[in-house]
Design a protein around this motif. Structure first.
Motif, PDB file in Angstrom:
ATOM      1  N   ILE B  75       0.851  -1.193   0.000  1.00 33.17           N
ATOM      2  CA  ILE B  75       0.000   0.000   0.000  1.00 33.17           C
ATOM      3  C   ILE B  75       0.886   1.242   0.000  1.00 33.17           C
ATOM      4  O   ILE B  75       1.738   1.403   0.870  1.00 33.17           O
ATOM      5  CB  ILE B  75      -0.916   0.028   1.237  1.00 33.17           C
ATOM      6  CG1 ILE B  75      -1.754  -1.251   1.303  1.00 33.17           C
ATOM      7  CG2 ILE B  75      -1.830   1.258   1.210  1.00 33.17           C
ATOM      8  CD1 ILE B  75      -2.592  -1.383   2.549  1.00 33.17           C
ATOM      9  N   GLY B  76       0.689   2.084  -0.987  1.00 34.12           N
ATOM     10  CA  GLY B  76       1.392   3.371  -1.009  1.00 34.12           C
ATOM     11  C   GLY B  76       0.472   4.418  -0.399  1.00 34.12           C
ATOM     12  O   GLY B  76      -0.712   4.464  -0.731  1.00 34.12           O
ATOM     13  N   TYR B  77       0.987   5.196   0.525  1.00 36.03           N
ATOM     14  CA  TYR B  77       0.129   6.159   1.238  1.00 36.03           C
ATOM     15  C   TYR B  77       0.724   7.561   1.148  1.00 36.03           C
ATOM     16  O   TYR B  77       1.911   7.766   1.414  1.00 36.03           O
ATOM     17  CB  TYR B  77      -0.011   5.712   2.702  1.00 36.03           C
ATOM     18  CG  TYR B  77      -0.713   6.695   3.591  1.00 36.03           C
ATOM     19  CD1 TYR B  77      -2.013   7.121   3.309  1.00 36.03           C
ATOM     20  CD2 TYR B  77      -0.083   7.194   4.733  1.00 36.03           C
ATOM     21  CE1 TYR B  77      -2.663   8.030   4.139  1.00 36.03           C
ATOM     22  CE2 TYR B  77      -0.728   8.089   5.572  1.00 36.03           C
ATOM     23  CZ  TYR B  77      -2.011   8.508   5.263  1.00 36.03           C
ATOM     24  OH  TYR B  77      -2.648   9.396   6.086  1.00 36.03           O
ATOM     25  N   ALA B  99      15.674   5.346   1.521  1.00 33.53           N
ATOM     26  CA  ALA B  99      15.345   4.797   2.854  1.00 33.53           C
ATOM     27  C   ALA B  99      13.951   4.154   2.860  1.00 33.53           C
ATOM     28  O   ALA B  99      13.652   3.310   3.706  1.00 33.53           O
ATOM     29  CB  ALA B  99      15.407   5.899   3.898  1.00 33.53           C
ATOM     30  N   SER B 100      13.094   4.538   1.910  1.00 35.55           N
ATOM     31  CA  SER B 100      11.725   3.999   1.863  1.00 35.55           C
ATOM     32  C   SER B 100      11.618   2.773   0.966  1.00 35.55           C
ATOM     33  O   SER B 100      10.585   2.136   0.912  1.00 35.55           O
ATOM     34  CB  SER B 100      10.759   5.040   1.285  1.00 35.55           C
ATOM     35  OG  SER B 100      10.993   6.301   1.794  1.00 35.55           O
ATOM     36  N   ARG B 101      12.692   2.475   0.238  1.00 35.69           N
ATOM     37  CA  ARG B 101      12.613   1.435  -0.800  1.00 35.69           C
ATOM     38  C   ARG B 101      12.998   0.067  -0.265  1.00 35.69           C
ATOM     39  O   ARG B 101      14.114  -0.156   0.165  1.00 35.69           O
ATOM     40  CB  ARG B 101      13.540   1.832  -1.955  1.00 35.69           C
ATOM     41  CG  ARG B 101      13.222   1.120  -3.246  1.00 35.69           C
ATOM     42  CD  ARG B 101      13.885   1.824  -4.403  1.00 35.69           C
ATOM     43  NE  ARG B 101      15.233   1.356  -4.635  1.00 35.69           N
ATOM     44  CZ  ARG B 101      16.235   2.138  -5.012  1.00 35.69           C
ATOM     45  NH1 ARG B 101      16.042   3.427  -5.174  1.00 35.69           N
ATOM     46  NH2 ARG B 101      17.435   1.643  -5.240  1.00 35.69           N
ATOM     47  N   TYR B 102      12.050  -0.855  -0.312  1.00 30.87           N
ATOM     48  CA  TYR B 102      12.317  -2.231   0.110  1.00 30.87           C
ATOM     49  C   TYR B 102      12.053  -3.206  -1.033  1.00 30.87           C
ATOM     50  O   TYR B 102      12.210  -4.396  -0.888  1.00 30.87           O
ATOM     51  CB  TYR B 102      11.471  -2.602   1.325  1.00 30.87           C
ATOM     52  CG  TYR B 102      12.000  -1.974   2.586  1.00 30.87           C
ATOM     53  CD1 TYR B 102      12.896  -2.656   3.399  1.00 30.87           C
ATOM     54  CD2 TYR B 102      11.646  -0.684   2.939  1.00 30.87           C
ATOM     55  CE1 TYR B 102      13.417  -2.065   4.538  1.00 30.87           C
ATOM     56  CE2 TYR B 102      12.159  -0.081   4.070  1.00 30.87           C
ATOM     57  CZ  TYR B 102      13.042  -0.786   4.870  1.00 30.87           C
ATOM     58  OH  TYR B 102      13.559  -0.202   5.988  1.00 30.87           O
ATOM     59  N   ALA B 143       5.630   6.892  -2.041  1.00 29.15           N
ATOM     60  CA  ALA B 143       4.566   5.881  -1.962  1.00 29.15           C
ATOM     61  C   ALA B 143       4.692   4.846  -3.081  1.00 29.15           C
ATOM     62  O   ALA B 143       4.146   3.749  -2.972  1.00 29.15           O
ATOM     63  CB  ALA B 143       3.205   6.572  -2.035  1.00 29.15           C
ATOM     64  N   LEU B 144       5.414   5.189  -4.149  1.00 26.62           N
ATOM     65  CA  LEU B 144       5.538   4.263  -5.283  1.00 26.62           C
ATOM     66  C   LEU B 144       6.809   3.419  -5.218  1.00 26.62           C
ATOM     67  O   LEU B 144       7.043   2.592  -6.091  1.00 26.62           O
ATOM     68  CB  LEU B 144       5.528   5.061  -6.599  1.00 26.62           C
ATOM     69  CG  LEU B 144       4.246   5.843  -6.893  1.00 26.62           C
ATOM     70  CD1 LEU B 144       4.411   6.689  -8.136  1.00 26.62           C
ATOM     71  CD2 LEU B 144       3.067   4.903  -7.056  1.00 26.62           C
ATOM     72  N   LEU B 151      -2.940   2.500  -3.923  1.00 27.21           N
ATOM     73  CA  LEU B 151      -2.410   3.831  -3.601  1.00 27.21           C
ATOM     74  C   LEU B 151      -3.515   4.612  -2.894  1.00 27.21           C
ATOM     75  O   LEU B 151      -4.620   4.753  -3.423  1.00 27.21           O
ATOM     76  CB  LEU B 151      -1.998   4.525  -4.906  1.00 27.21           C
ATOM     77  CG  LEU B 151      -1.202   5.821  -4.816  1.00 27.21           C
ATOM     78  CD1 LEU B 151       0.083   5.640  -4.035  1.00 27.21           C
ATOM     79  CD2 LEU B 151      -0.866   6.329  -6.226  1.00 27.21           C
ATOM     80  N   ILE B 152      -3.216   5.080  -1.677  1.00 27.45           N
ATOM     81  CA  ILE B 152      -4.209   5.845  -0.906  1.00 27.45           C
ATOM     82  C   ILE B 152      -3.707   7.272  -0.761  1.00 27.45           C
ATOM     83  O   ILE B 152      -2.609   7.508  -0.254  1.00 27.45           O
ATOM     84  CB  ILE B 152      -4.439   5.203   0.482  1.00 27.45           C
ATOM     85  CG1 ILE B 152      -5.008   3.790   0.313  1.00 27.45           C
ATOM     86  CG2 ILE B 152      -5.382   6.052   1.308  1.00 27.45           C
ATOM     87  CD1 ILE B 152      -5.224   3.040   1.615  1.00 27.45           C
ATOM     88  N   LEU B 153      -4.523   8.216  -1.199  1.00 24.02           N
ATOM     89  CA  LEU B 153      -4.132   9.633  -1.174  1.00 24.02           C
ATOM     90  C   LEU B 153      -5.130  10.407  -0.327  1.00 24.02           C
ATOM     91  O   LEU B 153      -6.318  10.427  -0.635  1.00 24.02           O
ATOM     92  CB  LEU B 153      -4.125  10.199  -2.599  1.00 24.02           C
ATOM     93  CG  LEU B 153      -3.355   9.369  -3.636  1.00 24.02           C
ATOM     94  CD1 LEU B 153      -3.942   9.531  -5.014  1.00 24.02           C
ATOM     95  CD2 LEU B 153      -1.908   9.774  -3.646  1.00 24.02           C
TER      96      LEU B 153
END
Lengths: 297, 217
Positions: B75-77, B99-102, B143-144, B151-153
């Motif tokens: 889920i991208g938020y 740092a957000s990329r897994y 988020a991507l 994707l929740i915006l």
């Protein structure tokens, strides 16, 4: 140039004396690890935590003094080890209180600090007043560190650096955005626990350099200066480490030349760098403003 | 990602915020959630992100009960505000994204995302130097980073200038057309020039779910 360097009394003394070499090596290690941890502390707006833990360590030092001098528990060897244990205990109490007062997390700091200061007062009194050794711990005793303590500091530095390299992404994400870190599945509580533990150990080993009253300045002041000139996270942390190391070397040299207390001189070097950055930045901004006005007119 | 919400009721203390909400989305759907302030929009999102703890069998993501759901990286938020982000300390766009990329997203894939979102030239910029609109797009790029299926915006264009809003919704439509399920909270449907497939109108915690039939279809 080489002749000049060797003719400097500090360099001569450094070459001739083991205790100065140990002090410089210890200072360089602490100068490296404190702004490294301090950067994460500053991002999370927890600058006060280092001060709190150092005051709680003071309770460990005073209880240690009481146990060694009054009760004769000489096997403790050095009060500093007890300070380390107390720093860790203090960190755990802070974590528990931060969980308990979810919306007033900062309450945990004055509670733990007061507890530490009160225990210190009590045990200093029970020990018959403040001893010279304890007084030295208030402002640092880097010139008297022994080989055993140098080994402890080396191990702590290596472990801290390794942990930060392995968990760099998680630490950055938790520090900058805890909510998003949770969404990414990072075990935030577990990492907070680990970072508080690291902080506690680093605070307690730093007591040897600048002492209880000045330890938080080692963590915060170089970072505060670097924040004003850093272009990225890694760049800012590197600059903070550079400022810190300059302060350690400069502080040791000045304290030797001028016969000043070492810990206080190191901290004052840090403060001088911070003030210089502020003044230089002010004049640069002033110059830019004037240049902009010139181009618009 | 398939999303199923069944008779969801949720409240804080003694106040019920969401009452009996139900809806269902399949992969590639685009849901708009509209409603006034306090209607329960953000609470619904927090339930879907696992931030608000809810009972079993109320929300299913790809047929897995959210109470057992582990991989929220799907889920991208994008939050409404960046209050949770400590952005006074220097950090570049690239450092945040890395740092957000897994996921196993390659460097080229990241550059493609930055290009699509319109922030390619900002990758080495300190985020303290970015405008509100640029910052918003950085958080969409973030988020991507883990190839989200959903994707929740949450009101993502509040405080963003009109030119950037248009570019923003263009990018969101493109992402949706690539198969990402999108949920958009907005109080300004006219501004959101999106290809919605479904809509929920929330009022005092009660919602009406309906399919959107476009005039050009």
């Amino acid at each position: 140039m080489d002749i000049l360097a060797v003719s400097d009394p500090f360099i001569k003394a450094l070459i001739a004396n083991d205790f100065l070499q140990r002090a410089l090596f210890t200072g360089l290690l602490i100068g490296f690890v404190t702004p490294l941890i301090g950067s994460f502390v500053v991002i999370k707006r927890l600058s006060f935590i280092a001060d709190t833990l150092s005051h709680f360590s003071l309770a460990g030092l005073s209880i240690g003094t009481y146990l060694i001098t009054v009760l004769g528990f000489v096997w403790i060897a050095d009060e500093l080890y007890l300070a380390m244990i107390f720093s860790v205990i203090g960190a755990f109490i802070i974590e528990i209180l931060r969980g308990y007062y979810q919306n007033y997390k900062e309450i945990s700091m004055p509670i733990v600090m007061s507890m530490g200061t009160a225990l210190s007062g009590l045990f200093i009194s029970l020990s018959g007043g403040i001893s010279l050794k304890l007084y030295n711990y208030l402002f640092g005793t880097i010139l008297t560190v022994d080989d055993g303590f140098v080994r402890v500091i080396t191990v702590v530095t290596v472990v801290v650096v390794l942990l930060l390299v392995i968990f760099y992404k998680q630490m950055v994400m938790i520090s900058f955005d805890e909510t998003y870190a949770k969404l990414l599945g990072i075990k935030v509580r577990r990492f907070q626990f680990m970072s508080t533990l690291i902080l506690a150990v680093v605070v307690s080993i730093s007591l040897a350099t600048v002492g209880v009253l000045l330890v938080s300045s080692l963590m915060i002041i170089p970072v505060a200066g670097a924040m004003k000139v850093g272009k990225s996270f890694k760049n800012t942390v590197s600059i903070a480490i550079l400022f810190s190391e300059i302060s350690v070397v400069g502080g040791l040299w000045l304290s030797y030349e001028l016969d000043f207390p070492t810990g206080a001189t190191i901290v004052l070097c840090n403060v001088t760098i911070l003030l210089s950055i502020g003044i230089i930045k002010y004049f640069i901004n002033l110059y830019r403003l004037k240049s902009d006005k010139m181009t618009t007119t | 990602m398939r999303v199923n919400v069944t008779n969801l009721t949720f409240g804080y203390d003694y106040r019920t915020v969401l009452k009996d909400i139900s809806f269902s989305l399949k992969s590639g759907d685009f849901l708009a959630i509209v409603g006034n302030n306090g209607s329960g929009k953000s609470t619904l999102i927090k339930c879907m992100l696992g931030i608000n703890k809810i009972p079993n069998s109320k929300i299913f993501l790809d047929d897995i009960d959210i109470t057992n759901y582990k991989n929220f990286r799907n889920i991208g938020y994008v939050p409404q505000k960046f209050d949770d982000f400590n952005y006074e300390f220097p950090i570049t766009v690239n450092e945040i994204l890395s740092a957000s990329r897994y996921s196993k997203l390659s460097e080229d894939d990241v550059l493609l995302i930055l290009d699509k979102i319109g922030i390619l030239e900002l990758q080495n910029e300190n985020i303290n130097n970015l405008s509100g609109g640029q910052l918003q797009r950085v958080f969409i790029a973030r988020a991507l980073m883990n190839k989200p299926k959903l994707l929740i915006l949450d009101e993502p264009t509040v405080g963003v200038d009109k030119e950037n809003v248009t570019a923003f919704y263009k990018a969101i439509n493109e992402l949706n057309q690539e198969g990402i399920t999108v949920i958009l909270i907005t109080h300004n449907l006219r501004e959101a020039d999106c290809h919605f497939t479904h809509m929920i109108s929330l009022h005092n915690g009660e919602g009406v779910f309906k399919e959107v039939v476009r005039e050009d279809e």
